[in-house]
Design a protein around this motif. Sequence first.
Motif, PDB file in Angstrom:
ATOM      1  N   ILE A 408      13.488 -39.440  14.237  1.00 25.97           N
ATOM      2  CA  ILE A 408      14.177 -40.716  14.410  1.00 25.97           C
ATOM      3  C   ILE A 408      13.486 -41.760  13.540  1.00 25.97           C
ATOM      4  O   ILE A 408      12.254 -41.895  13.577  1.00 25.97           O
ATOM      5  N   VAL A 409      14.275 -42.486  12.746  1.00 28.67           N
ATOM      6  CA  VAL A 409      13.740 -43.637  12.019  1.00 28.67           C
ATOM      7  C   VAL A 409      14.042 -44.880  12.836  1.00 28.67           C
ATOM      8  O   VAL A 409      15.189 -45.116  13.222  1.00 28.67           O
ATOM      9  N   SER A 410      13.020 -45.656  13.132  1.00 31.30           N
ATOM     10  CA  SER A 410      13.190 -46.884  13.905  1.00 31.30           C
ATOM     11  C   SER A 410      12.362 -47.990  13.269  1.00 31.30           C
ATOM     12  O   SER A 410      11.165 -47.807  13.006  1.00 31.30           O
ATOM     13  N   LYS A 411      13.023 -49.110  12.969  1.00 38.09           N
ATOM     14  CA  LYS A 411      12.357 -50.267  12.352  1.00 38.09           C
ATOM     15  C   LYS A 411      11.608 -49.875  11.071  1.00 38.09           C
ATOM     16  O   LYS A 411      10.509 -50.342  10.798  1.00 38.09           O
ATOM     17  N   GLY A 412      12.203 -48.969  10.310  1.00 32.63           N
ATOM     18  CA  GLY A 412      11.631 -48.611   9.024  1.00 32.63           C
ATOM     19  C   GLY A 412      10.501 -47.604   9.076  1.00 32.63           C
ATOM     20  O   GLY A 412       9.874 -47.326   8.049  1.00 32.63           O
ATOM     21  N   ARG A 413      10.215 -47.030  10.242  1.00 36.04           N
ATOM     22  CA  ARG A 413       9.166 -46.012  10.363  1.00 36.04           C
ATOM     23  C   ARG A 413       9.789 -44.703  10.822  1.00 36.04           C
ATOM     24  O   ARG A 413      10.746 -44.696  11.601  1.00 36.04           O
ATOM     25  N   LEU A 414       9.222 -43.585  10.341  1.00 38.33           N
ATOM     26  CA  LEU A 414       9.712 -42.264  10.722  1.00 38.33           C
ATOM     27  C   LEU A 414       8.921 -41.757  11.918  1.00 38.33           C
ATOM     28  O   LEU A 414       7.689 -41.658  11.864  1.00 38.33           O
ATOM     29  N   ASN A 415       9.634 -41.445  12.995  1.00 38.61           N
ATOM     30  CA  ASN A 415       9.032 -40.861  14.196  1.00 38.61           C
ATOM     31  C   ASN A 415       9.385 -39.377  14.234  1.00 38.61           C
ATOM     32  O   ASN A 415      10.562 -39.004  14.147  1.00 38.61           O
ATOM     33  N   VAL A 416       8.378 -38.521  14.369  1.00 40.78           N
ATOM     34  CA  VAL A 416       8.572 -37.072  14.384  1.00 40.78           C
ATOM     35  C   VAL A 416       8.068 -36.529  15.716  1.00 40.78           C
ATOM     36  O   VAL A 416       6.932 -36.812  16.128  1.00 40.78           O
ATOM     37  N   GLY A 417       8.920 -35.769  16.390  1.00 41.27           N
ATOM     38  CA  GLY A 417       8.513 -35.164  17.650  1.00 41.27           C
ATOM     39  C   GLY A 417       7.468 -34.086  17.434  1.00 41.27           C
ATOM     40  O   GLY A 417       7.534 -33.316  16.470  1.00 41.27           O
ATOM     41  N   THR A 418       6.485 -34.004  18.327  1.00 39.45           N
ATOM     42  CA  THR A 418       5.410 -33.004  18.175  1.00 39.45           C
ATOM     43  C   THR A 418       5.958 -31.581  18.224  1.00 39.45           C
ATOM     44  O   THR A 418       5.354 -30.667  17.664  1.00 39.45           O
ATOM     45  N   ASP A 419       7.098 -31.388  18.907  1.00 36.77           N
ATOM     46  CA  ASP A 419       7.685 -30.054  19.029  1.00 36.77           C
ATOM     47  C   ASP A 419       8.847 -29.842  18.062  1.00 36.77           C
ATOM     48  O   ASP A 419       9.630 -28.903  18.230  1.00 36.77           O
ATOM     49  N   ALA A 420       8.996 -30.711  17.066  1.00 35.95           N
ATOM     50  CA  ALA A 420      10.113 -30.589  16.121  1.00 35.95           C
ATOM     51  C   ALA A 420      10.043 -29.253  15.387  1.00 35.95           C
ATOM     52  O   ALA A 420       8.996 -28.860  14.873  1.00 35.95           O
ATOM     53  N   LYS A 421      11.181 -28.544  15.374  1.00 37.66           N
ATOM     54  CA  LYS A 421      11.269 -27.249  14.685  1.00 37.66           C
ATOM     55  C   LYS A 421      12.046 -27.454  13.390  1.00 37.66           C
ATOM     56  O   LYS A 421      13.263 -27.597  13.401  1.00 37.66           O
ATOM     57  N   ILE A 422      11.342 -27.474  12.294  1.00 34.28           N
ATOM     58  CA  ILE A 422      11.931 -27.806  11.001  1.00 34.28           C
ATOM     59  C   ILE A 422      11.794 -26.610  10.059  1.00 34.28           C
ATOM     60  O   ILE A 422      10.666 -26.251   9.669  1.00 34.28           O
ATOM     61  N   PRO A 423      12.897 -25.944   9.687  1.00 39.59           N
ATOM     62  CA  PRO A 423      12.813 -24.845   8.720  1.00 39.59           C
ATOM     63  C   PRO A 423      12.244 -25.365   7.398  1.00 39.59           C
ATOM     64  O   PRO A 423      12.614 -26.436   6.938  1.00 39.59           O
ATOM     65  N   ARG A 424      11.350 -24.595   6.815  1.00 41.28           N
ATOM     66  CA  ARG A 424      10.744 -25.032   5.552  1.00 41.28           C
ATOM     67  C   ARG A 424      11.810 -25.270   4.489  1.00 41.28           C
ATOM     68  O   ARG A 424      11.691 -26.181   3.660  1.00 41.28           O
ATOM     69  N   SER A 425      12.882 -24.472   4.510  1.00 44.87           N
ATOM     70  CA  SER A 425      13.951 -24.608   3.517  1.00 44.87           C
ATOM     71  C   SER A 425      14.710 -25.926   3.658  1.00 44.87           C
ATOM     72  O   SER A 425      15.430 -26.329   2.744  1.00 44.87           O
TER      73      SER A 425
END
Length: 613
Positions: A408-425
């Motif tokens: 989530i981007v909020s007020k110009g900053r990127l927030n990333v969940g600690t459990d975010a599952k992001i494929p490298r691709s």
Amino acid sequence: MIESITDSFIRRTTKSLQRGKQVHRRLPDGGLVYIDRPLPFLILFRHPVEKPDHATADFVKATASYIISSQESTDELRPLVQSIAKAMADEFGAFMIIELLASQDSQAPLFKILGPEKQLPATLKVLKEELASIKVSGTSTTVETASNEKLLQEPLCLMQEEELKKHAILILGVELKPVYLRTGTDKVYPLLQRTLRQKIADAIKKTVFDFVQVQSTHKPLHFQALGRHAVKRVVWRIDKQLTSISDQFRFLLLVTPVNNNEAWEEFRKSKYDKTPTFHYRLMPVDTDKLKRDLYNIPIEKVDDPTLAYLFRDKRHELDKMITMLSDRNKPDFLYSSMQLYGGVDAQLLKVAEGILAAIPEPTRDSDAELIPVPEFAALAEQEIAFLRSQYEGVDSGVDVRDDIVGLIVSKGRLNVGTDAKIPRSRAEALIQHEVGTHILTYYNGKAQPLHQLYVGSPGYEELQEGLAVLSEWLVGGLDQDRMRLLAARVVAVHHLTKGSSFVENFWRLKDKYNFTEETAWDVTMRVHRGGGLTKDAVYLRGLVHLLDYLKQGHELEPLLIGKIRQDYIPIVQELIYRKVLRPVPLKPRYLQDESIKPKLEQLKTGISVFNLL
């Protein structure tokens, strides 16, 4: 306010204009002369004798060069108008005076143009066509023309005909039937008056634009360039007040559950048969007080129609958001969400179902390598540094948090969940989505003097998400599973608005459309959070509308000036022509990559969402 228009006053006023300065001075009896800068035209209104007409006087305030006076002051006004007109005619080679009058005849047409039709038929034709194009509900738009002799004779005469010819000055009149007043009273129909002001101001600018292109040395790039450059202090004050209201809450964070992992475990243990219980952040604002503060902002004091529209539009959106916060987790939340973000129309549903039919099964390898969250955060920080190298005002960063789901981007900053599952691709695509679009447009907007461009215009999410998803395709990371996900969100929003429960939406995604339990959960949670949030339909809708926009030959880059919606483009362009807005400092990486240019050209030829698959 001055008691009389003296020779000294006239000299000072004229010299100010000759030096390229703005004139903003009071006249006797509550009159006003406002000239934004040296311009080849002047709009005039004189109150009738012993009967002030403030409603009609307000019409000229929408222009960049005007005088409001009274018919009783004509003898004093005459030398002032003559001095201004002659000085500006000398500078530009020609000058136009348009006097606005309110008709007293109940049988009069909506507009009557007073002018020398035989001498300047093209200019009068433009004015006539522009006025005729104005539509007023319940009133037929009739435009008649007549001689301007009335303006060249006593008691209204400001300049003799010989002087007008000698100095290349044209005097026109526009008689307006006061349909914006209640019959027999001076009570105004405010919405009708506001609409007419804007449209008449544009008609006048287009007429002056035609006149100066032929008759003068002044060659503006566009008719909107004849609008105001200077912005009154009240505008910046109101812009700041609206931004202050907006800054008091983080809407998406407040309507996103903080117990996502626990709720998922609860739902899984119930064998996906019991609606989970969601918990939300404590409300940091008193919504009743916030609304009172919102409507205490005196937007009616802004006499610039374009900026007043922007502010009213933003106030309406903030009103809906605050209502949604007060209705969080209640049935009424959904209805406000549909007003704010819209629902799903038949065409969008058809596209979403078509995507799911074309890709009935997941295509991404379930064992695909995931990028560790710290590594992804480091890549995102590198992209932010790339933006900062273009514009040092970029004061952003990445926050890894355990109370965030996904990104989530909020007020110009990127927030990333600690459990975010992001494929490298998908890492580069998501970085361009979040940093190259959302953070970039935030700081492009913040580089502008108008705060609304970074706070976000009402409905900006559709274009924002369309741009963000398109950026994924441009960098080669928009895979079929991502498109299935966007389509699933649309289908889930559609069924939410038709009354489907959380459990029903989950099982539909799982059984009918073959999504995994985790993905079906994520989509359903996002759509049902807060009480029913229809925002997730804007991703696919924004992409469809953006592709159509680019197919029409429009450029991508102007859309990145800030957080705007698509139909704000003419407004933004007007403010650029008026020099209220500045050039954008930031360009995304993909617009600077030569290898991506063929894809950008392909967009102009016209492609559909299905071509992206």
